[in-house]
Design an enzyme around this catalytic site. Structure first.
Site, short mmCIF file in Angstrom:
data_model
loop_
_atom_site.label_atom_id
_atom_site.label_comp_id
_atom_site.label_asym_id
_atom_site.label_seq_id
_atom_site.Cartn_x
_atom_site.Cartn_y
_atom_site.Cartn_z
N GLY A 1 -0.11 5.38 -1.05
CA GLY A 1 -0.98 6.26 -0.26
C GLY A 1 -0.24 7.37 0.45
O GLY A 1 0.96 7.60 0.24
N GLN A 2 -1.01 8.04 1.33
CA GLN A 2 -0.50 9.23 2.00
C GLN A 2 0.72 8.89 2.88
O GLN A 2 1.73 9.61 2.84
CB GLN A 2 -1.61 9.81 2.88
CG GLN A 2 -1.33 11.20 3.39
CD GLN A 2 -2.24 11.58 4.56
OE1 GLN A 2 -3.12 10.80 4.96
NE2 GLN A 2 -2.05 12.75 5.09
N ASP B 1 1.64 -1.95 -4.48
CA ASP B 1 0.28 -1.40 -4.38
C ASP B 1 -0.57 -2.08 -5.43
O ASP B 1 -0.06 -2.86 -6.24
CB ASP B 1 0.31 0.13 -4.57
CG ASP B 1 -0.80 0.80 -3.75
OD1 ASP B 1 -1.99 0.47 -3.99
OD2 ASP B 1 -0.52 1.65 -2.91
N ILE B 2 -1.88 -1.75 -5.44
CA ILE B 2 -2.75 -2.41 -6.44
C ILE B 2 -2.62 -1.76 -7.81
O ILE B 2 -3.09 -2.30 -8.79
CB ILE B 2 -4.24 -2.42 -6.02
CG1 ILE B 2 -4.69 -1.04 -5.56
CG2 ILE B 2 -4.50 -3.46 -4.96
CD1 ILE B 2 -6.19 -0.93 -5.37
N ARG B 3 -2.03 -0.56 -7.87
CA ARG B 3 -1.74 0.01 -9.19
C ARG B 3 -0.42 0.76 -9.17
O ARG B 3 0.11 1.05 -8.10
CB ARG B 3 -2.88 0.91 -9.67
CG ARG B 3 -3.26 2.04 -8.75
CD ARG B 3 -4.46 2.79 -9.29
NE ARG B 3 -5.69 2.07 -9.03
CZ ARG B 3 -6.43 2.23 -7.92
NH1 ARG B 3 -6.06 3.10 -7.00
NH2 ARG B 3 -7.54 1.56 -7.74
N LYS C 1 -9.87 -1.37 12.97
CA LYS C 1 -8.60 -1.02 13.63
C LYS C 1 -8.55 -1.61 15.03
O LYS C 1 -7.51 -2.10 15.47
CB LYS C 1 -8.40 0.50 13.66
CG LYS C 1 -8.10 1.11 12.29
CD LYS C 1 -6.78 0.60 11.73
CE LYS C 1 -6.43 1.22 10.39
NZ LYS C 1 -5.25 0.59 9.75
N ASN D 1 -2.25 -7.15 -4.70
CA ASN D 1 -3.46 -6.91 -3.93
C ASN D 1 -3.34 -7.72 -2.64
O ASN D 1 -3.18 -8.94 -2.67
CB ASN D 1 -4.68 -7.38 -4.75
CG ASN D 1 -5.98 -7.08 -4.03
OD1 ASN D 1 -6.02 -6.88 -2.82
ND2 ASN D 1 -7.06 -7.08 -4.79
N TYR E 1 -14.29 1.50 9.98
CA TYR E 1 -12.84 1.71 10.05
C TYR E 1 -12.35 1.51 11.48
O TYR E 1 -11.36 0.79 11.72
CB TYR E 1 -12.56 3.14 9.57
CG TYR E 1 -11.12 3.57 9.64
CD1 TYR E 1 -10.16 2.99 8.83
CD2 TYR E 1 -10.75 4.61 10.48
CE1 TYR E 1 -8.85 3.42 8.88
CE2 TYR E 1 -9.44 5.05 10.54
CZ TYR E 1 -8.49 4.46 9.73
OH TYR E 1 -7.20 4.89 9.79
N GLY F 1 0.84 -1.20 0.00
CA GLY F 1 0.00 0.00 0.00
C GLY F 1 0.87 1.24 0.00
O GLY F 1 0.61 2.21 0.72
#
Ligand code: SER
Length: 317
Positions: free
Chosen positions: A12-13, A35-37, A145, A51, A141, A9
């Site tokens: 991302g941020q 990542d997935i892309r 978590k 993935n 979410y 991942g």
């Protein structure tokens, strides 16, 4: 021993900035991003499309790189999670369990997994929320978590897996766009302030939330991962925070740099209810005592950094 690090991942941020920091520390080729892309801007070093829900593909990644450290950052955040609850649960939970299982199987030395202030809920103490207290998260979410934290501690106790985790507050950064969080107003506001000189905030003026500048978050993460295992008294996830502030405080801080900036407030946004269930400030004494955590950016400092860096970034992109 040479490290072999996988970030799952990484687009991302957090991943974008963590990848840079880890590559600086361990060398480009030692850190595999995935990542997935494909990332929008390619960074140096190996990258793989994976993935986290595809356990076979994930296993091939572990087989190929034999990681010593794994950072799992693929997740659905709070606001998007409420739109697709089952998908968010599946990605956040199955993704974590896949990584924990493979980490045990492949003898990974250390795993990092981020938790969040979303593990707290309406009955948790709102101010200076302690590490241990009532936790009744009411977003998918937050549920994922909180359950994830229990799994991390379980894998540590049961299999000796060295999992480390931080309950991040709202993370404020300018390099990569945030992805569907409730605290993200505190990033959008800077973009709009620089582009338009005004911002319509989806949270009310007095919604106070704990926040952290990304540079502090990355420094803290590396510090936790470097800490000797025996110093860590928490294997679920550490409370951690920088300054706590409201949209109104933040808009005043922005006005110090952009005096004509104006803010107004949208009513009835669903993200308000999410924010209302979260702490206003966090007590992070365990992180301070166990591994020497101390944030460097207060509200004024992070505002100044955001404005100068984002301004330059927007001019050059
Ligand atoms: N920043 C996250 C969110 O707002 C909280 O962990 O969803």
């Amino acid at each position: 021993m040479e490290e072999s690090i996988i970030i799952i991942g990484s687009n991302g941020q957090i991943g974008t900035e963590l990848a840079t920091a880890l590559r600086l520390k361990y060398g480009e080729s030692r850190v595999v991003t995935s990542d997935i892309r494909q990332p929008i801007t390619a960074s140096p070093g190996p990258f793989e499309i994976v993935n986290v829900l595809d356990k076979e593909a994930l296993q091939s990644l572990f087989e190929k790189y034999r990681p010593t450290q794994v950072y799992l950052l693929a997740a659905v955040l709070s606001a998007v999670g409420e739109q697709q609850p089952k998908m968010a649960w599946d990605l956040n939970m199955t993704g974590l369990l896949n990584v924990l299982d493979l980490s045990v199987e492949y003898g990974v030395n250390k795993v990092f997994w981020p938790s969040s202030i979303a593990v707290f809920g309406p009955h948790s103490p709102k101010e200076e929320t302690p590490q241990y207290c009532v936790m009744d998260p009411n977003t998918v979410y937050g549920l994922s978590k909180q359950a994830g934290e229990r799994w991390c501690e379980y894998y540590f106790n049961k299999y000796g897996l060295d999992v480390r985790s931080i309950r991040y507050p709202g993370l404020i950064s300018w390099k990569a766009a945030p992805g569907g969080g409730t605290t993200d107003y505190a990033i959008h506001i800077f973009h709009e302030a620089l582009r338009k000189g005004s911002y319509t905030c989806f949270l009310s003026a007095d919604t106070r939330l704990p926040m952290l500048y990304m540079e502090d978050a990355i420094r803290g993460t590396l510090q936790l991962m470097d800490a000797p295992s025996e110093k860590l008294t928490i294997r679920s996830s550490y409370n951690l925070t920088g300054p706590s502030f409201t949209p109104s405080d933040l808009s005043e801080a922005i006005k110090q740099h952009i005096p004509e900036f104006s803010i107004d407030y949208a009513e009835n946004d669903p993200r308000q209810a999410i924010a209302d269930g979260w702490p206003s400030s966090i007590n992070d004494e365990y992180a301070r005592n166990d591994w020497g955590w101390k944030p460097q950016f207060d509200l004024a400092a992070l505002t100044a950094e955001m404005i100068s860096n984002l301004k330059q970034h927007l001019e050059t992109t």
